[in-house]
Every structure is written in C-alpha cells, then in structure tokens.
Scaffold this motif. Structure first.
Motif, PDB file in Angstrom:
ATOM      1  N   ALA A  55      -0.696  49.523  -7.024  1.00 36.58           N
ATOM      2  CA  ALA A  55      -1.212  50.078  -5.757  1.00 36.58           C
ATOM      3  C   ALA A  55      -0.424  51.317  -5.361  1.00 36.58           C
ATOM      4  CB  ALA A  55      -1.153  49.003  -4.676  1.00 36.58           C
ATOM      5  N   VAL A  56       0.937  51.202  -5.480  1.00 36.53           N
ATOM      6  CA  VAL A  56       1.807  52.322  -5.096  1.00 36.53           C
ATOM      7  C   VAL A  56       1.540  53.517  -6.011  1.00 36.53           C
ATOM      8  CG1 VAL A  56       4.216  53.098  -5.037  1.00 36.53           C
ATOM      9  CG2 VAL A  56       3.582  50.890  -4.039  1.00 36.53           C
ATOM     10  N   LEU A  57       1.426  53.240  -7.308  1.00 34.42           N
ATOM     11  CA  LEU A  57       1.167  54.294  -8.289  1.00 34.42           C
ATOM     12  C   LEU A  57      -0.139  55.018  -7.976  1.00 34.42           C
ATOM     13  CD1 LEU A  57       2.665  55.124 -10.935  1.00 34.42           C
ATOM     14  CD2 LEU A  57       0.874  53.871 -12.153  1.00 34.42           C
ATOM     15  N   PHE A  58      -1.158  54.212  -7.695  1.00 36.99           N
ATOM     16  CA  PHE A  58      -2.473  54.758  -7.379  1.00 36.99           C
ATOM     17  C   PHE A  58      -2.401  55.694  -6.166  1.00 36.99           C
ATOM     18  CE2 PHE A  58      -6.639  54.735  -5.449  1.00 36.99           C
ATOM     19  CZ  PHE A  58      -7.497  54.829  -6.550  1.00 36.99           C
ATOM     20  N   GLU A  79      -9.218  39.633 -20.131  1.00 38.52           N
ATOM     21  CA  GLU A  79      -8.659  38.504 -19.386  1.00 38.52           C
ATOM     22  C   GLU A  79      -7.556  38.933 -18.423  1.00 38.52           C
ATOM     23  OE1 GLU A  79      -8.621  34.552 -21.013  1.00 38.52           O
ATOM     24  OE2 GLU A  79     -10.335  35.324 -19.918  1.00 38.52           O
ATOM     25  N   SER A  80      -6.620  39.771 -18.988  1.00 40.26           N
ATOM     26  CA  SER A  80      -5.429  40.059 -18.204  1.00 40.26           C
ATOM     27  C   SER A  80      -5.555  41.334 -17.374  1.00 40.26           C
ATOM     28  CB  SER A  80      -4.227  40.189 -19.148  1.00 40.26           C
ATOM     29  OG  SER A  80      -4.535  41.161 -20.109  1.00 40.26           O
ATOM     30  N   ARG A  81      -6.713  41.908 -17.358  1.00 45.40           N
ATOM     31  CA  ARG A  81      -6.826  43.213 -16.693  1.00 45.40           C
ATOM     32  C   ARG A  81      -6.601  43.091 -15.174  1.00 45.40           C
ATOM     33  NH1 ARG A  81     -12.918  43.711 -15.247  1.00 45.40           N
ATOM     34  NH2 ARG A  81     -13.489  41.638 -15.906  1.00 45.40           N
ATOM     35  N   ILE A  82      -6.094  44.197 -14.659  1.00 41.81           N
ATOM     36  CA  ILE A  82      -5.901  44.300 -13.212  1.00 41.81           C
ATOM     37  C   ILE A  82      -7.023  45.191 -12.685  1.00 41.81           C
ATOM     38  CG2 ILE A  82      -4.409  45.286 -11.428  1.00 41.81           C
ATOM     39  CD1 ILE A  82      -2.027  44.362 -13.064  1.00 41.81           C
ATOM     40  N   ILE A  83      -7.711  44.692 -11.685  1.00 44.24           N
ATOM     41  CA  ILE A  83      -8.862  45.436 -11.152  1.00 44.24           C
ATOM     42  C   ILE A  83      -8.420  46.255  -9.948  1.00 44.24           C
ATOM     43  CG2 ILE A  83     -11.124  45.132 -10.025  1.00 44.24           C
ATOM     44  CD1 ILE A  83     -10.896  42.251 -11.530  1.00 44.24           C
ATOM     45  N   VAL A  84      -8.829  47.538  -9.949  1.00 41.38           N
ATOM     46  CA  VAL A  84      -8.539  48.386  -8.769  1.00 41.38           C
ATOM     47  C   VAL A  84      -9.878  48.926  -8.264  1.00 41.38           C
ATOM     48  CG1 VAL A  84      -7.220  50.338  -7.897  1.00 41.38           C
ATOM     49  CG2 VAL A  84      -6.381  49.089  -9.890  1.00 41.38           C
ATOM     50  N   GLN A  85     -10.117  48.781  -6.998  1.00 41.88           N
ATOM     51  CA  GLN A  85     -11.359  49.338  -6.434  1.00 41.88           C
ATOM     52  C   GLN A  85     -11.166  49.647  -4.953  1.00 41.88           C
ATOM     53  OE1 GLN A  85     -13.806  45.619  -7.040  1.00 41.88           O
ATOM     54  NE2 GLN A  85     -14.376  46.053  -4.900  1.00 41.88           N
ATOM     55  N   TYR A  86     -12.052  50.542  -4.435  1.00 43.01           N
ATOM     56  CA  TYR A  86     -12.019  50.793  -2.985  1.00 43.01           C
ATOM     57  C   TYR A  86     -12.635  49.596  -2.304  1.00 43.01           C
ATOM     58  CZ  TYR A  86     -11.092  55.623  -4.312  1.00 43.01           C
ATOM     59  OH  TYR A  86     -10.549  56.732  -4.862  1.00 43.01           O
ATOM     60  N   LEU A  87     -11.992  49.155  -1.233  1.00 38.60           N
ATOM     61  CA  LEU A  87     -12.506  47.969  -0.525  1.00 38.60           C
ATOM     62  C   LEU A  87     -13.898  48.258   0.032  1.00 38.60           C
ATOM     63  CD1 LEU A  87     -11.537  45.095   0.121  1.00 38.60           C
ATOM     64  CD2 LEU A  87     -10.678  45.950   2.302  1.00 38.60           C
TER      65      LEU A  87
END
Ligand SMILES: Nc1ncnc2c1ncn2[C@@H]1O[C@H](COP(=O)(O)OP(=O)(O)OP(=O)(O)O)[C@@H](O)[C@H]1O
Ligand SMILES: [Mg+2]
Length: 452
Positions: A55-58, A79-87
């Motif tokens: 989150a900080v990196l983004f 499986e292990s992916r981290i999902i990043v999206q705009y709320l």
C-alpha cells in the motif's frame, strides 16, 4: 508389557532413562506447540506487514491501476497473489469469481486492516487513503495466508524434530555411563575368590552408593571374623585331640610289644591302623587350619630341589614299599622367596598322593621349570589320574574319589590349594599322558617375581 513393567520396577537405570525420556518428550511437545503457535502468529504479522508495504509503495510511487477487465489473471502465482484495487471501483466487479478484479469490496470500509468475506472467500484487506485522496484496498486470500503460515510454522519445528532423538540418545548414554561404577563393582566382586573377604575400595565410588558399599564391607568383616573363629575352633579342637591320640598310639605300641594271645594280636592291628588314621586326620586338620589362617609368614630364599630332597627322604620308605620309582627330573634348580614350611607341606601332599594313588611298580617325577612369565613346579605320576569332571571337586575338603582302597582324610589337596592361594600361585590338574588320559600331573604356577 508385563515384562517391561517388571523390568521397570526392578531397574533403577531403566526407570531413570524412561523418566528422563518422558520429561524430554513433554518439554519438547510444549516447546513445539509454543513454537508452532508463535510461528503462525509471526507469519500472519509479516503477511499484514507485506500488505502495508504494498500500500505504501503504491502511494509513494503514485502508481495508477489498470484492471485486466474480464480477463482471467490465473497464473502460477494465482494463489498467493496480492490484489490491489481502488475501493471506489468495487462496483465494476464482474460476477462472483474472485479471480477477476476488481473485487466487490464494500465501499464503506474504513481505513486499516480488516477480515471479510467476498464472493464466498475470506480475505484479509488493508484500506488506505493515498496522498491524492484515492482510497485503495490491498487484499490477500485468508486460505493462502494460513497455508503459508502453517508451512513456515512446520519449518520452525524442524530443529525440535532433529534434536529430540539426539537428546534421547544422549540421555540413555549418560545414564548408562552414570551406572557404570555399579556394573564394574559387581564384576569385581563376582571375580573374587570365595576366600577373598577384603573390603571393597569405596574411595572412587559415587557418594550415593558409598553407604551401601560401606555396609557390605562391614558385613564382609563380620563374615571374615566368623570364618576366622571357625578356623580357630577347628585348629584348637585338632590341637586338643592330638595329645590323647598320641597317648593312645603309645599305649597301642606298648601293647603290641607285650605277649598277647593270637586273637588279641589280630584285633590289635586294625586298632593301631585306626589310631594312625585318626592321627593323620588331626595332623591334616591342623595343617589346613594353619594354611587358611591369615598371619604373615616369614619369607626366605628356598631351593626347590632341596625341598624335593627333604620330601623324598620322608616318603622314600613309602615309595619303596610299593616299588615306585620316585625322583627329581632335570638339573636346573630354582630359588624361590617363599615360606619354607608352606612349600614343604605343599610338595609333600602332592608327592604323598602320587605315591599313594599310583599302583605298585609305577613312577613319580618331581620337576621345576622356569618360563618367561612363571615358575612351574610339577608332580607327575603314572597312576590312573583324576577325570576331568572330578578335577574341580577334589580340592573340596573331605572329598575323596570313590573306588580307591587307600585311606585318607580328603584334606591334602585343600591344604595344597590354601597354601597356593597364600603364595599367589595357581594349581592346575592335568594328565601325565594326555592322549591316554592317565597319570595325574599337578602343576603349581608361581609368578616369576617369586624368585626375587
Ligand atoms: N595322584 C593322584 N592320582 C589319582 N587320584 C588322586 C591323586 N591325588 C589325589 N587324588 C584323588 O583326590 C582325592 C583327594 O585327594 P586329597 O589329597 O585331598 O585327599 P586324600 O589323599 O584322600 O587325603 P589326605 O591327603 O588328606 O590324607 C583322593 O581321595 C584321590 O581320590
Ligand atoms: Mg592326599
């Protein structure tokens, strides 16, 4: 199981090993559970931390998102992916498939970490408001997180799994070493001769078993004392019997010298023989008591050939009566530092047996030989010998072989053994003619330092 329980109740060593092993097992189990739980907690914390870092990196890199809308992002790290999206994009979600982003997160989520169920799947999600005022959500599947945490927790248990058997081996080895003094103590006592009643050396023993050994030593002292009393009683009794026997034998001699009717003279003969046998028995009893008593004896330099000559002088008449060829074999003499009387009695008993149990016309040889390690005195005869089964028993007091016409008390070889023990010598019985198993060959082995 019953056998094990019996052994457990009987063996202190086994009980200690089992108790220590159980204690180690219990401690290892508790430590293992604790390590497992804290490794899982730590893994979860690290996973939360990764969400925060993403989150900080983004935010710092001012990244923008582009969704692979409608596309599957299934790949090897799905499986292990981290999902990043705009709320705010949550409403764009297509269907219920969580492999498609954006996912339908509730837009009302507050900033911070939270656990929630999206489309039937549990997620750990971090909501953050970026510097540009957009709200992003960084999320990861709970199932994946748990699996990773468990794997790392199992890895943290590996040292316990390796150390536990090593520790068990160490403990059993240590316990065995701790009990070794007891094992060597019992071996030392087992090897002792039955006459050896000297105290056990308690100096180098562990303090726990020392009181036990001290008690055993006291018992040994009492047994030695009572044996000494017994010996003294026998010696005193034999001594007391000697005078009346001498008187009796004198009376019988006097009676034989007088005029007697033929029947009386006929009966006098067995009477005199009986008196003579009793005198011999008393003499042998006194000799045995003296040989078994402990007082120190005066040691002198003694020539073995000279002792042989003295014995031959005494026994020659007896040998001649049976036409036995008795003599000393070999020229080499040996000087020994021993008690002269002891050696004389020992040789006399062996030579007396040889003459007595060898049939008329036989042969008896006395010899002495020096080898590198010992000095061997031998008395060989051409008689019947002693069978291998009987060889161990003939040293017992009063033991006499069946089927011999010779009279005797059965004490001669006991006296020989007692004297040999005192000299530190060994007595071995064998055959003069090994092949035919005939003729007795008695060897007395003395240590070579008996000559000094
Ligand atoms: N040289 C031998 N040949 C055959 N048998 C023997 C010989 N020496 C000893 N024995 C046997 O061993 C037994 C025990 O001998 P030991 O000298 O102890 O007693 P003993 O000769 O009977 O009596 P003691 O010597 O006291 O007068 C004898 O009875 C005899 O049977
Ligand atoms: Mg004898």
């Amino acid at each position: 199981m019953d056998g094990f329980q019996k052994r457990l109740s009987e063996s202190l060593q086994l009980r200690l090993s089992v108790a220590l092993s159980l204690a180690i097992l219990l401690v290892a189990l508790l430590a293992g559970v604790f390590a497992f739980v804290s490794a899982i907690d730590e893994a979860h914390e690290m996973q939360d931390e990764s969400l925060r870092h993403v989150a900080v990196l983004f935010d710092r890199q001012h990244m923008t998102l582009r969704y692979p809308a409608g596309e599957h992002v299934a790949g090897d790290d799905e499986e292990s992916r981290i999902i990043v999206q705009y709320l705010a994009d949550s409403h764009l979600a297509v269907g219920n498939d969580d492999s498609v982003i954006p996912l339908p997160f509730p837009t009302t989520l507050a900033d911070g970490l939270t656990t929630l169920n999206i489309a039937g799947e549990d997620f750990r999600a971090l909501v953050r408001t970026t510097a540009t005022g957009e709200r992003i959500v960084v999320a990861q599947e709970i199932g994946v997180r748990n699996k990773e945490a468990r794997e790392s927790a199992w890895r943290s248990l590996l040292p316990f799994m390796i150390l536990f058997p090593v520790l068990l081996l160490l403990v059993s080895d240590l316990v065995r070493k701790l009990f070794r003094p007891i094992a060597s103590l019992s071996a030392e006592i087992d090897q002792r001769d039955k006459q050896a009643l000297h105290p056990i050396d308690e100096q180098h023993l562990p303090t726990e078993i020392r009181p036990f050994v001290v008690a055993i030593n006291r018992l040994l002292a009492r047994v030695a004392q009572s044996m000494e009393n017994q010996r003294r009683f026998i010696a005193d009794a034999a001594h007391e019997l000697r005078s009346p026997m001498t008187a009796l034998s004198l009376q019988a001699e006097r009676l034989a010298a007088t005029e007697l009717p033929a029947p009386a003279r006929e009966r006098l003969l067995p009477l005199s023989r009986g008196i003579e046998r009793s005198r011999q028995l008393i003499d042998q009893l006194l000799a045995l008591a003296a040989a078994q008593s402990s007082p120190e004896r005066a040691l002198t330099r003694v020539s073995v050939h000279q002792i042989y000559r003295r014995v031959l002088e005494d026994l020659l008449p007896q040998a001649e009566r049976k036409s036995i060829d008795i003599g000393v074999e070999g020229d080499e003499d040996v000087q020994l530092t021993v008690n002269e009387m002891d050696l004389l009695i020992l040789v006399k008993n062996l030579a007396d047996n040889a003459i007595r149990y060898t049939p008329a016309g036989g042969r008896v040889d006395l010899s002495v030989e020096r080898t590198a390690a010992s000095i061997v005195l031998q008395v060989r005869d051409s008689g019947p010998g002693i069978s291998a089964e009987e060889q161990a028993r003939v040293f017992d007091p009063f033991y006499r072989s069946m089927g011999t016409d010779e009279s005797g008390s059965g004490l001669g070889l006991s006296i020989v053994k007692a004297i040999a023990e005192r000299m530190g010598a060994q007595v071995r019985l064998g055959f003069t003619d090994e092949a035919a198993h005939s003729g007795l060959c008695v060897s007395v082995l003395l240590k070579a330092d008996s000559t000094s």
